[in-house]
Scaffold this motif. Structure first.
Motif, mmCIF file in Angstrom:
data_model
loop_
_atom_site.group_PDB
_atom_site.id
_atom_site.type_symbol
_atom_site.label_atom_id
_atom_site.label_comp_id
_atom_site.label_asym_id
_atom_site.label_seq_id
_atom_site.Cartn_x
_atom_site.Cartn_y
_atom_site.Cartn_z
ATOM 1 N N ARG A 1 0.855 -1.190 0.000
ATOM 2 C CA ARG A 1 0.000 0.000 0.000
ATOM 3 C C ARG A 1 0.885 1.233 0.000
ATOM 4 O O ARG A 1 2.059 1.168 0.341
ATOM 5 N N THR A 2 0.319 2.363 -0.378
ATOM 6 C CA THR A 2 1.075 3.613 -0.341
ATOM 7 C C THR A 2 1.224 4.061 1.104
ATOM 8 O O THR A 2 0.326 3.857 1.924
ATOM 9 N N VAL A 3 2.343 4.673 1.404
ATOM 10 C CA VAL A 3 2.587 5.182 2.756
ATOM 11 C C VAL A 3 2.923 6.663 2.695
ATOM 12 O O VAL A 3 3.466 7.149 1.708
ATOM 13 N N SER A 4 2.600 7.370 3.749
ATOM 14 C CA SER A 4 2.858 8.808 3.819
ATOM 15 C C SER A 4 4.296 9.075 4.227
ATOM 16 O O SER A 4 5.018 8.182 4.665
ATOM 17 N N GLU A 5 4.690 10.334 4.091
ATOM 18 C CA GLU A 5 6.029 10.739 4.526
ATOM 19 C C GLU A 5 6.207 10.482 6.017
ATOM 20 O O GLU A 5 7.281 10.091 6.467
ATOM 21 N N ARG A 6 5.133 10.691 6.769
ATOM 22 C CA ARG A 6 5.206 10.493 8.228
ATOM 23 C C ARG A 6 5.457 9.026 8.556
ATOM 24 O O ARG A 6 6.295 8.704 9.404
ATOM 25 N N GLU A 7 4.725 8.119 7.892
ATOM 26 C CA GLU A 7 4.912 6.686 8.142
ATOM 27 C C GLU A 7 6.329 6.255 7.769
ATOM 28 O O GLU A 7 6.962 5.477 8.487
ATOM 29 N N ASP A 8 6.826 6.788 6.658
ATOM 30 C CA ASP A 8 8.173 6.435 6.217
ATOM 31 C C ASP A 8 9.215 6.952 7.202
ATOM 32 O O ASP A 8 10.208 6.276 7.498
ATOM 33 N N LYS A 9 8.964 8.149 7.722
ATOM 34 C CA LYS A 9 9.888 8.725 8.696
ATOM 35 C C LYS A 9 9.892 7.919 9.996
ATOM 36 O O LYS A 9 10.948 7.667 10.591
ATOM 37 N N LEU A 10 8.707 7.503 10.430
ATOM 38 C CA LEU A 10 8.615 6.699 11.656
ATOM 39 C C LEU A 10 9.352 5.372 11.511
ATOM 40 O O LEU A 10 10.027 4.912 12.431
ATOM 41 N N LEU A 11 9.251 4.757 10.319
ATOM 42 C CA LEU A 11 9.966 3.507 10.083
ATOM 43 C C LEU A 11 11.474 3.732 10.124
ATOM 44 O O LEU A 11 12.208 2.961 10.746
ATOM 45 N N SER A 12 11.926 4.812 9.490
ATOM 46 C CA SER A 12 13.360 5.119 9.476
ATOM 47 C C SER A 12 13.876 5.356 10.896
ATOM 48 O O SER A 12 14.961 4.894 11.266
ATOM 49 N N GLU A 13 13.092 6.094 11.680
ATOM 50 C CA GLU A 13 13.491 6.357 13.069
ATOM 51 C C GLU A 13 13.540 5.061 13.876
ATOM 52 O O GLU A 13 14.427 4.871 14.714
ATOM 53 N N HIS A 14 12.572 4.164 13.630
ATOM 54 C CA HIS A 14 12.549 2.895 14.344
ATOM 55 C C HIS A 14 13.766 2.035 13.987
ATOM 56 O O HIS A 14 14.401 1.441 14.865
ATOM 57 N N LEU A 15 14.108 1.999 12.698
ATOM 58 C CA LEU A 15 15.278 1.230 12.265
ATOM 59 C C LEU A 15 16.561 1.806 12.849
ATOM 60 O O LEU A 15 17.462 1.067 13.251
ATOM 61 N N ALA A 16 16.624 3.148 12.912
ATOM 62 C CA ALA A 16 17.803 3.785 13.490
ATOM 63 C C ALA A 16 17.932 3.455 14.975
ATOM 64 O O ALA A 16 19.031 3.206 15.488
ATOM 65 N N LYS A 17 16.784 3.449 15.661
ATOM 66 C CA LYS A 17 16.791 3.115 17.091
ATOM 67 C C LYS A 17 17.269 1.684 17.316
ATOM 68 O O LYS A 17 18.086 1.412 18.202
ATOM 69 N N LEU A 18 16.768 0.763 16.497
ATOM 70 C CA LEU A 18 17.202 -0.635 16.609
ATOM 71 C C LEU A 18 18.689 -0.772 16.321
ATOM 72 O O LEU A 18 19.394 -1.558 16.950
ATOM 73 N N GLY A 19 19.177 0.029 15.355
ATOM 74 C CA GLY A 19 20.604 -0.004 15.031
ATOM 75 C C GLY A 19 21.460 0.434 16.201
ATOM 76 O O GLY A 19 22.502 -0.174 16.493
#
Length: 344
Positions: A292-310
């Motif tokens: 499905r299409t995702v918003s900039e906000r959803e994409d940003k939240l995913l990036s932040e989550h991946l960074a946190k896990l890193g």
């Protein structure tokens, strides 16, 4: 064309009033005992009136449930009085098809109007004059100026250079002569093209799918790695596929494309390829969230989550060589090489 105090108010279309039996977009201004007063947004807010009897085909139990001050919606034109400058309208006679056509036209016209008004304001020129020589000729030629603006994004000269205006001048002998000149100065043309490109250049859509992938066999990590490679191989230059680990066993597939349907199709094929590859080794793949299409906000939240896990993984990495790590055995494979998996 330029004036000290330019007029920035103008209707969107060449006709000063709408046609009868045409759906138009209105905004409700006030509600009286017998009618509601509205402004026609596409016609420079000229006044319109809706009799309360024209609000609904059903028995009216509550006026507020049918119409509210400030609401914007399509209605049907019943009668136009150009001398008095107002329009009789009906809400109950507008069909679903009329509503769809009106909303589509209005959304396009609103964007065109926003661009035209911004150019007129920044270049200190009269908005109606800009419409007369640029906007309305494009409406006549292309059906809607929006269609012409889409072409201007990639090839402005082929569209704009066809627009001209006639000016009258006094010749050397004192007689009046007419000349055909470009519709706009180069400065106004550059401002218009710049604003159109800024507002109308298509932006890639971000498509994403969430999956869970597990493999309990020996060398399960390697099998997951190979399945990820198969998924990414489905992508192409116009629609590249990437797959990332969120937290075992959760992974996300994503792509960017101008074509939403194509992006969803590619991700579905990538999931199929990934499923086939992992099931060859008795692994399992479950789709948690379909493409499905995702918003900039959803994409940003995913990036932040991946960074946190890193960051958390880096902190744990300080215990290299511990007895616990030796017992667990299967470690992470380099993320950049897409080899991430866990054997449970």
């Amino acid at each position: 064309m330029a004036t000290n105090t330019p007029n920035l108010e103008c209707r969107m279309y060449e006709a000063k009033f709408p046609d009868v039996d045409m759906a138009v977009m209105i905004q409700v201004k006030s509600i009286g005992d017998m009618c509601a007063y509205v402004s026609l947004l596409e016609y420079n807010n000229i006044e319109g009136m809706i009799l309360l009897s024209e609000l609904s085909r059903r028995r009216i139990r509550s006026i507020n449930s049918l119409i509210k001050v400030g609401r914007i919606e399509p209605v049907m034109v019943l009668h136009v009085d150009e001398d008095k400058g107002y329009v009789n309208l009906s809400k109950r006679r507008v069909s679903e098809e009329d509503i769809q056509v009106c909303e589509d036209r209005y959304n396009k016209s609103k964007l065109v109007h926003s661009i035209m008004r911004h150019v007129a304001e920044t270049m200190t020129i009269d908005l109606e004059d800009l419409y007369i020589h640029v906007g309305w000729p494009l409406y006549r030629k292309y059906g809607h100026a929006f269609e012409a603006f889409k072409l201007i994004v990639s090839d402005p000269d082929s569209i704009i250079n066809t627009l001209t205006r006639v000016i009258k001048e006094t010749g050397p002998d004192g007689e009046e002569v007419t000349r055909v000149v470009p519709a706009m100065s180069e400065d106004v043309k550059d401002a218009l093209v710049k604003d159109i490109r800024r507002r109308m250049t298509p932006q890639p859509l971000k498509i994403r799918a969430d999956i869970e992938m597990k493999c309990f066999q020996f060398d399960g990590v390697l099998h997951i790695k190979e399945a990820m490679r198969k998924a990414e191989a489905v992508g192409n230059l116009q629609c590249p596929v990437k797959i990332k680990l969120v937290a075992p066993p959760l992974y996300v597939l994503n792509t960017q494309t101008l074509d939403k349907e194509q992006g969803i199709l590619i991700l579905n094929k990538a999931i199929e390829a990934c499923t086939e590859a992992i099931e060859e080794h008795k692994g399992k793949l479950a789709v948690k969230e379909a493409p499905r299409t995702v918003s900039e906000r959803e994409d940003k939240l995913l990036s932040e989550h991946l960074a946190k896990l890193g960051r958390e993984n880096e902190e744990v990495g300080g215990d290299d060589g511990s007895e616990e790590e030796e017992d667990t055995g299967m470690g992470d494979i380099d993320v950049e090489n897409k080899g991430i998996g866990i054997i449970e």
